[in-house]
Design an enzyme around this catalytic site. Structure first.
Site, PDB file in Angstrom:
ATOM      1  N   LYS A  49      27.154 -37.732  38.460  1.00 42.89           N
ATOM      2  CA  LYS A  49      27.785 -36.665  37.679  1.00 42.89           C
ATOM      3  C   LYS A  49      27.096 -35.306  37.787  1.00 42.89           C
ATOM      4  O   LYS A  49      27.717 -34.283  37.552  1.00 42.89           O
ATOM      5  CB  LYS A  49      27.836 -37.075  36.204  1.00 42.89           C
ATOM      6  CG  LYS A  49      28.683 -38.294  35.930  1.00 42.89           C
ATOM      7  CD  LYS A  49      28.755 -38.596  34.450  1.00 42.89           C
ATOM      8  CE  LYS A  49      27.565 -39.310  33.908  1.00 42.89           C
ATOM      9  NZ  LYS A  49      27.376 -40.683  34.305  1.00 42.89           N
ATOM     10  N   GLU A  61      16.673 -29.821  28.179  1.00 39.88           N
ATOM     11  CA  GLU A  61      17.197 -30.014  26.817  1.00 39.88           C
ATOM     12  C   GLU A  61      16.152 -29.479  25.848  1.00 39.88           C
ATOM     13  O   GLU A  61      15.335 -30.221  25.327  1.00 39.88           O
ATOM     14  CB  GLU A  61      17.468 -31.492  26.568  1.00 39.88           C
ATOM     15  CG  GLU A  61      18.396 -32.123  27.582  1.00 39.88           C
ATOM     16  CD  GLU A  61      17.761 -33.297  28.302  1.00 39.88           C
ATOM     17  OE1 GLU A  61      16.615 -33.653  27.987  1.00 39.88           O
ATOM     18  OE2 GLU A  61      18.418 -33.851  29.181  1.00 39.88           O
TER      19      GLU A  61
END
Length: 185
Positions: free
Chosen positions: A166, A127
């Site tokens: 996920k 990120e």
């Protein structure tokens, strides 16, 4: 306990920790350098609110590219992938830290997602954000961060055994999948 260079090398060479591609020259005293991959995703400017529980707002309004470099403009937020895919056993966790030379250019490697659970496998989504006043070019393949490994007790349910894992086996920069979580009151 934090693993040191010879322990990291030993666990990689015995297949206990997976790093692909593996370059022994990237081993540091207490970590292994990881390199920037070539897949990037970012949100386009706009006024639409991103609601973490609504998939279309999370996945819409994005652009992506595969490139050998990217210019991060001041204030720009980009998701990127690591060149390396990793595989952790059920009793080793990792954290990702930015390299100080990259930080001194104003590049933040991760916002808050720097923890990697026991049992994780895949590339790591970075990120990245440029907090510099000037644009900075980042090149695929450049060492950009460090993985620090910690030994723990064996996890009862490591990440690769979770039904809601996920990001397991992700192989490119991956947008948030928070919308897959159950909404809690």
């Amino acid at each position: 306990m934090i693993l040191v260079d010879w322990q990291i090398t030993d666990r990689i060479e015995r297949g206990y920790i997976g790093i692909d591609p593996y370059n022994p020259e990237l081993i540091q005293p207490n970590s292994i350098d990881i390199r920037l991959g070539n897949h990037f995703v970012w949100y386009t400017p706009g006024d639409e609110i991103i609601d973490p529980y609504i998939r279309d707002t999370v996945t819409g309004g994005t652009e992506e590219m595969t490139a050998e470099s990217i210019v991060l403009h001041p204030g720009q937020f980009v998701l990127a992938e690591t060149m390396e895919a990793i595989r952790l056993p059920d009793n080793i966790v990792a954290s990702i830290e930015g390299k100080s030379s990259i930080a001194r250019l104003g590049i933040e490697l991760h916002q808050t997602g720097g923890w990697i659970d026991a049992g994780f496998a895949g590339s790591i989504t970075l990120e990245m954000c440029n907090v510099n006043q000037r644009p900075v070019r980042m090149h695929a393949g450049m060492p950009i961060g460090q993985l620090v490994f910690y030994t723990t007790e064996r996890a009862l349910c490591p990440y690769n055994a979770k039904k809601d894992a996920k990001y397991l086996n992700q192989r490119q920069a991956t947008l948030s999948r928070y919308y897959e979580n159950k909404k809690r009151a």
